[in-house]
Design a protein around this motif. Sequence first.
Motif, PDB file in Angstrom:
ATOM      1  N   ASN A   1       0.838  -1.210   0.000  1.00 51.60           N
ATOM      2  CA  ASN A   1       0.000   0.000   0.000  1.00 51.60           C
ATOM      3  C   ASN A   1       0.871   1.259   0.000  1.00 51.60           C
ATOM      4  OD1 ASN A   1      -2.251  -1.609  -0.051  1.00 51.60           O
ATOM      5  ND2 ASN A   1      -2.770  -1.325   2.072  1.00 51.60           N
ATOM      6  N   GLY A   2       1.960   1.214  -0.768  1.00 53.19           N
ATOM      7  CA  GLY A   2       2.834   2.368  -0.938  1.00 53.19           C
ATOM      8  C   GLY A   2       3.937   2.517   0.093  1.00 53.19           C
ATOM      9  N   ASP A   3       3.909   1.721   1.162  1.00 53.34           N
ATOM     10  CA  ASP A   3       4.930   1.810   2.208  1.00 53.34           C
ATOM     11  C   ASP A   3       5.944   0.680   2.071  1.00 53.34           C
ATOM     12  OD1 ASP A   3       3.687   4.029   3.454  1.00 53.34           O
ATOM     13  OD2 ASP A   3       2.343   2.686   4.558  1.00 53.34           O
ATOM     14  N   VAL A   4       7.209   0.991   2.306  1.00 50.14           N
ATOM     15  CA  VAL A   4       8.263  -0.022   2.230  1.00 50.14           C
ATOM     16  C   VAL A   4       8.135  -0.971   3.423  1.00 50.14           C
ATOM     17  CG1 VAL A   4      10.748  -0.431   2.278  1.00 50.14           C
ATOM     18  CG2 VAL A   4       9.839   1.509   1.004  1.00 50.14           C
ATOM     19  N   GLN A   5       8.202  -2.263   3.125  1.00 54.29           N
ATOM     20  CA  GLN A   5       8.194  -3.301   4.165  1.00 54.29           C
ATOM     21  C   GLN A   5       9.390  -4.208   3.902  1.00 54.29           C
ATOM     22  OE1 GLN A   5       5.769  -4.093   6.626  1.00 54.29           O
ATOM     23  NE2 GLN A   5       4.712  -2.186   6.183  1.00 54.29           N
TER      24      GLN A   5
ATOM     25  N   MET B   1     -12.393 -10.247   3.380  1.00 56.87           N
ATOM     26  CA  MET B   1     -13.041  -9.155   2.651  1.00 56.87           C
ATOM     27  C   MET B   1     -12.058  -8.347   1.791  1.00 56.87           C
ATOM     28  SD  MET B   1     -16.174  -9.468   3.593  1.00 56.87           S
ATOM     29  CE  MET B   1     -16.938  -7.929   3.126  1.00 56.87           C
ATOM     30  N   VAL B   2     -10.804  -8.755   1.754  1.00 60.94           N
ATOM     31  CA  VAL B   2      -9.796  -7.969   1.048  1.00 60.94           C
ATOM     32  C   VAL B   2      -9.511  -8.568  -0.330  1.00 60.94           C
ATOM     33  CG1 VAL B   2      -7.735  -9.179   1.910  1.00 60.94           C
ATOM     34  CG2 VAL B   2      -7.597  -6.760   1.395  1.00 60.94           C
ATOM     35  N   SER B   3      -9.238  -7.674  -1.270  1.00 61.93           N
ATOM     36  CA  SER B   3      -8.716  -8.083  -2.574  1.00 61.93           C
ATOM     37  C   SER B   3      -7.246  -7.680  -2.592  1.00 61.93           C
ATOM     38  CB  SER B   3      -9.450  -7.364  -3.702  1.00 61.93           C
ATOM     39  OG  SER B   3     -10.786  -7.781  -3.754  1.00 61.93           O
ATOM     40  N   VAL B   4      -6.449  -8.455  -3.309  1.00 60.19           N
ATOM     41  CA  VAL B   4      -5.010  -8.200  -3.337  1.00 60.19           C
ATOM     42  C   VAL B   4      -4.564  -7.969  -4.778  1.00 60.19           C
ATOM     43  CG1 VAL B   4      -2.723  -9.145  -2.822  1.00 60.19           C
ATOM     44  CG2 VAL B   4      -4.645  -9.652  -1.306  1.00 60.19           C
ATOM     45  N   GLN B   5      -3.772  -6.922  -4.959  1.00 54.54           N
ATOM     46  CA  GLN B   5      -3.113  -6.683  -6.232  1.00 54.54           C
ATOM     47  C   GLN B   5      -1.616  -6.847  -6.013  1.00 54.54           C
ATOM     48  OE1 GLN B   5      -4.187  -2.687  -7.470  1.00 54.54           O
ATOM     49  NE2 GLN B   5      -5.411  -3.542  -9.129  1.00 54.54           N
TER      50      GLN B   5
ATOM     51  N   ILE C   1       1.206 -17.783  -5.304  1.00 55.11           N
ATOM     52  CA  ILE C   1       1.853 -16.550  -5.778  1.00 55.11           C
ATOM     53  C   ILE C   1       2.977 -16.165  -4.817  1.00 55.11           C
ATOM     54  CG2 ILE C   1       1.549 -14.097  -6.268  1.00 55.11           C
ATOM     55  CD1 ILE C   1      -1.384 -14.769  -6.997  1.00 55.11           C
ATOM     56  N   GLN C   2       4.190 -16.128  -5.344  1.00 51.83           N
ATOM     57  CA  GLN C   2       5.369 -15.765  -4.557  1.00 51.83           C
ATOM     58  C   GLN C   2       5.625 -14.265  -4.684  1.00 51.83           C
ATOM     59  OE1 GLN C   2       7.466 -17.847  -2.652  1.00 51.83           O
ATOM     60  NE2 GLN C   2       5.879 -19.378  -2.972  1.00 51.83           N
ATOM     61  N   VAL C   3       5.820 -13.614  -3.554  1.00 58.72           N
ATOM     62  CA  VAL C   3       6.189 -12.204  -3.527  1.00 58.72           C
ATOM     63  C   VAL C   3       7.694 -12.120  -3.767  1.00 58.72           C
ATOM     64  CG1 VAL C   3       6.265 -10.139  -2.078  1.00 58.72           C
ATOM     65  CG2 VAL C   3       4.309 -11.705  -1.927  1.00 58.72           C
ATOM     66  N   ALA C   4       8.112 -11.169  -4.593  1.00 63.40           N
ATOM     67  CA  ALA C   4       9.523 -11.025  -4.934  1.00 63.40           C
ATOM     68  C   ALA C   4      10.031  -9.636  -4.530  1.00 63.40           C
ATOM     69  CB  ALA C   4       9.722 -11.235  -6.433  1.00 63.40           C
ATOM     70  N   GLU C   5      11.335  -9.521  -4.413  1.00 69.24           N
ATOM     71  CA  GLU C   5      11.987  -8.241  -4.110  1.00 69.24           C
ATOM     72  C   GLU C   5      11.437  -7.159  -5.032  1.00 69.24           C
ATOM     73  OE1 GLU C   5      14.825  -5.602  -2.454  1.00 69.24           O
ATOM     74  OE2 GLU C   5      14.999  -7.734  -2.019  1.00 69.24           O
ATOM     75  N   GLY C   6      11.033  -6.029  -4.440  1.00 75.84           N
ATOM     76  CA  GLY C   6      10.568  -4.886  -5.222  1.00 75.84           C
ATOM     77  C   GLY C   6       9.105  -4.929  -5.628  1.00 75.84           C
ATOM     78  N   ASP C   7       8.399  -6.025  -5.325  1.00 73.50           N
ATOM     79  CA  ASP C   7       6.985  -6.116  -5.698  1.00 73.50           C
ATOM     80  C   ASP C   7       6.170  -5.042  -5.001  1.00 73.50           C
ATOM     81  OD1 ASP C   7       7.231  -8.206  -7.464  1.00 73.50           O
ATOM     82  OD2 ASP C   7       6.329  -9.711  -6.140  1.00 73.50           O
ATOM     83  N   LYS C   8       5.101  -4.634  -5.679  1.00 69.47           N
ATOM     84  CA  LYS C   8       4.133  -3.693  -5.120  1.00 69.47           C
ATOM     85  C   LYS C   8       2.864  -4.478  -4.825  1.00 69.47           C
ATOM     86  CE  LYS C   8       6.076   0.080  -7.721  1.00 69.47           C
ATOM     87  NZ  LYS C   8       5.907   1.018  -8.831  1.00 69.47           N
ATOM     88  N   VAL C   9       2.501  -4.540  -3.555  1.00 68.83           N
ATOM     89  CA  VAL C   9       1.316  -5.283  -3.123  1.00 68.83           C
ATOM     90  C   VAL C   9       0.333  -4.288  -2.518  1.00 68.83           C
ATOM     91  CG1 VAL C   9       0.452  -7.132  -1.646  1.00 68.83           C
ATOM     92  CG2 VAL C   9       2.746  -7.308  -2.628  1.00 68.83           C
ATOM     93  N   ASP C  10      -0.906  -4.350  -2.984  1.00 70.73           N
ATOM     94  CA  ASP C  10      -1.942  -3.477  -2.452  1.00 70.73           C
ATOM     95  C   ASP C  10      -3.089  -4.319  -1.927  1.00 70.73           C
ATOM     96  OD1 ASP C  10      -0.991  -0.719  -3.110  1.00 70.73           O
ATOM     97  OD2 ASP C  10      -0.996  -1.551  -5.135  1.00 70.73           O
TER      98      ASP C  10
END
Length: 70
Positions: free
Chosen positions: A7-11, A33-37, A51-60
């Motif tokens: 959601n725009g913040d670095v984690q 109740m959440v949708s994920v992009q 779905i694997q999250v990778a370095e630099g991915d943007k998740v909303d």
Amino acid sequence: MAKIYVNGDVQEVKLPLTVTELVRNLLVENPEMVSVQVNEEFAERDDWDRIQVAEGDKVDFLYFMGGGGC
């Protein structure tokens, strides 16, 4: 540790990491109740475990609100 954007913040997260694990780790409120992009593409709920999250991915995490009326 890998850096992703949630959601725009670095984690900082430890990889490997699936969308399901990310939702759990971040204690997402009302996960049913959440949708994920991921990188601006909607992730089907049935695919979250694959779905694997990778370095630099943007998740909303998106919540759709209903209501209102005339």
